[in-house]
Design a protein around this motif. Sequence first.
Motif, short mmCIF file in Angstrom:
data_model
loop_
_atom_site.label_atom_id
_atom_site.label_comp_id
_atom_site.label_asym_id
_atom_site.label_seq_id
_atom_site.Cartn_x
_atom_site.Cartn_y
_atom_site.Cartn_z
N ASP A 264 0.82 -1.18 -0.23
CA ASP A 264 -0.02 -0.13 -0.01
C ASP A 264 0.79 1.14 -0.05
N ALA A 265 2.15 1.08 -0.18
CA ALA A 265 2.98 2.29 -0.05
C ALA A 265 2.93 3.15 -1.27
N ASP A 266 3.20 4.42 -1.17
CA ASP A 266 3.25 5.24 -2.42
C ASP A 266 4.65 4.76 -3.18
N LEU A 267 4.42 4.37 -4.30
CA LEU A 267 5.59 3.55 -5.01
C LEU A 267 6.39 4.55 -5.44
N GLU A 268 6.26 5.52 -5.81
CA GLU A 268 7.12 6.74 -6.18
C GLU A 268 8.12 7.12 -5.03
N ASN A 269 7.36 7.21 -4.03
CA ASN A 269 8.39 7.60 -2.57
C ASN A 269 9.38 6.53 -2.12
N ALA A 270 8.34 5.24 -2.21
CA ALA A 270 9.13 4.12 -1.81
C ALA A 270 10.56 3.82 -2.61
N VAL A 271 10.42 4.00 -3.85
CA VAL A 271 11.46 3.86 -4.77
C VAL A 271 12.66 4.69 -4.54
N GLY A 272 12.06 6.24 -4.45
CA GLY A 272 12.98 7.41 -4.00
C GLY A 272 13.71 6.73 -2.76
N GLY A 273 12.97 6.38 -1.76
CA GLY A 273 13.62 6.01 -0.37
C GLY A 273 14.66 4.88 -0.48
N ALA A 274 14.36 3.99 -1.52
CA ALA A 274 15.38 2.93 -1.81
C ALA A 274 16.62 3.28 -2.54
N ILE A 275 16.32 4.47 -3.36
CA ILE A 275 17.43 4.75 -4.25
C ILE A 275 18.31 5.74 -3.21
N LEU A 276 17.72 6.71 -2.45
CA LEU A 276 18.46 7.51 -1.06
C LEU A 276 19.23 6.37 -0.22
N GLY A 277 18.62 5.36 0.03
CA GLY A 277 19.22 4.37 1.17
C GLY A 277 19.96 3.18 0.21
N ASN A 278 20.58 3.47 -0.92
CA ASN A 278 21.34 2.53 -1.75
C ASN A 278 22.37 3.20 -2.42
N PHE A 279 22.05 4.14 -3.03
CA PHE A 279 22.95 4.65 -4.09
C PHE A 279 23.85 6.00 -3.86
N TYR A 280 23.10 6.81 -2.73
CA TYR A 280 23.82 8.14 -2.29
C TYR A 280 25.21 7.82 -2.02
N SER A 281 25.94 8.78 -2.29
CA SER A 281 27.63 8.56 -1.89
C SER A 281 27.99 7.08 -2.57
N SER A 282 27.44 6.74 -3.65
CA SER A 282 27.52 5.43 -4.20
C SER A 282 27.41 4.23 -3.32
N GLY A 283 26.48 4.28 -2.77
CA GLY A 283 26.09 3.21 -1.70
C GLY A 283 27.06 3.03 -0.52
N GLN A 284 27.98 4.17 -0.27
CA GLN A 284 28.97 3.93 0.90
C GLN A 284 28.62 4.88 2.20
N VAL A 285 27.32 4.15 2.76
CA VAL A 285 26.74 5.00 3.81
C VAL A 285 26.47 3.74 4.87
N CYS A 286 26.69 3.99 5.98
CA CYS A 286 26.74 2.88 6.98
C CYS A 286 25.49 2.69 7.18
N SER A 287 24.16 3.59 7.40
CA SER A 287 22.75 3.23 7.66
C SER A 287 22.33 2.72 6.37
N ASN A 288 22.81 2.30 5.24
CA ASN A 288 22.10 2.32 4.12
C ASN A 288 20.88 0.91 4.14
N GLY A 289 19.86 1.16 3.77
CA GLY A 289 18.89 0.10 3.73
C GLY A 289 19.23 -0.86 2.64
#
Length: 486
Positions: A264-289
């Motif tokens: 039931d998630a807003d798909l666009e926001n969920a995709v945005g969250g997954a991108i932020l949580g995996n690819f920001y700083s080329s994925g070099q973030v400790c808290s990444n999902g």
Amino acid sequence: MPYATQPRASHFLNGEYVEDKSGEPIEVIYPATGDVIATLYSATPEIMERALEAAKSAQKHWAAMSGTERGRILRRAADLMRERNHDLSVLETWDTGKPYQETSVADATSGADALEYFGGLAATLTGEHIPLGGENWVYTRREPLGICVGIGAWNYPTQIACWKGAPALACGNAMIFKPSETTPLCALKVAEILHEAGLPAGLYNVVQGMGAVGSALVSDPRVDKVSLTGSVPTGRRVYAAAAEGMKHVTMELGGKSPLVIFDDADLENAVGGAILGNFYSSGQVCSNGTRVFVQRGIKEAFLERLTQRLSNAVIGDPMDPKTSFGPMVSERQMKIVLDYIAKGQAEGARLVTGGKRLDREGFYLAPTVFADVTDDMAIAREEIFGPVMAVLDFEDEAEVLTRANATEFGLAAGVFTRDLARAHRVAAGFEAGTCYINTYNDAPVEAPFGGMKMSGVGRENSKAAIEHYSQLKSVFVRMDDVEAPF
Ligand code: NAD
């Protein structure tokens, strides 16, 4: 590298730059080209001794100043960092390879926030008065710990130097900071700015070196506290060494965090969250999902939209403000990630996109997504620390929560759903120190940040950090006569 942004020597001791070329050379490599842009030298025992002595002789006087005076210096440093954001962001990009588009909004700015926040808090640090009945009472004094050692990872060198330095200094401590040998430049600029803002000499020292320099500092009896940002194996060693001397610790370690996306998630926001949580700083973030659990009904729609949006990533020269995805920090880290990609393929995960090194100079990898990942695969269990997302399917809430928590790590976790009761229930059930509902990877200074389980001990940022850079002394006061048995 533009001359204006270069630190002038390897170390910053007792208020000034110090060079000592007898230490082991540390080459600083620009990840976008592989070129050596600077050579620094590891701290010799003499350099470490100078840092420790400078910190020891400056700390008592600093602690005796009022919180208002200490805070004013930190807030002035925050202003200087913001004024120089461009130059500091350029340096951060040279040090790490992260795109200027990121460094100009997430590094010196985040460091400045920490200096401003803890600068503001410094004057509010007090003890309390506790009545004991009659005329008697106890009061507590909140006192500094003494000399704090900060040890940094390579992904956020300016931010880490400030997140550790700001609360330490606000509480009246001295800091000796050892940056990661992979990104040694930025912390020197933090030291330079703090002293320009009026910090007395000796209170924020930077020494360079590999793990052995960190280890020598942690074991020194003059050191009272150690704050490490790094991997779990390093955390285990540093925590054990600190325990020998009964030192205070903060451990900000690795993770393999779950991001749960309900149908039931807003798909666009969920995709945005997954991108932020995996690819920001080329994925070099400790808290990444990096374990993205997607409810089965929306899996293909999620993957399709994700792939479309990833094709919009602008991969290229990190200094170009249009670039949104840069190289890995080092050739070594790139190879580690390529090994995990090969393991994912060998274990039967479906490669949806990416999965390879890009055909250009520098340490560039394509943003990579695996689907049909199962819990037992290495890419679902181990921290990769690169741009590799593992998408796993799930059916229902109870199942996904159990699987999300089935890890030794506990740094972060996120949930996307429009059902707010479920969102709070799932957040309460996560075994993680930092949780997100319909967002991912926010890290404002006002909120505590840190991990549960193997991901860490203690918290950075917020008022919670004060507990980890100060100690309480109880002073009992008796106004009545002393009643002794004989
Ligand atoms: P690392 O553990 O290899 O090194 C971290 C730091 O510890 C470096 O400065 C290194 O020189 C030093 N070190 C190594 N051995 C030491 C020893 N025996 N004694 C004292 N110091 C020692 O980590 P890294 O590869 O630089 O960084 C990546 C890791 O950091 C990842 O696991 C990532 O998740 C973690 N990290 C955590 C956070 C957080 O806030 N939780 C933030 C960023 C990175």
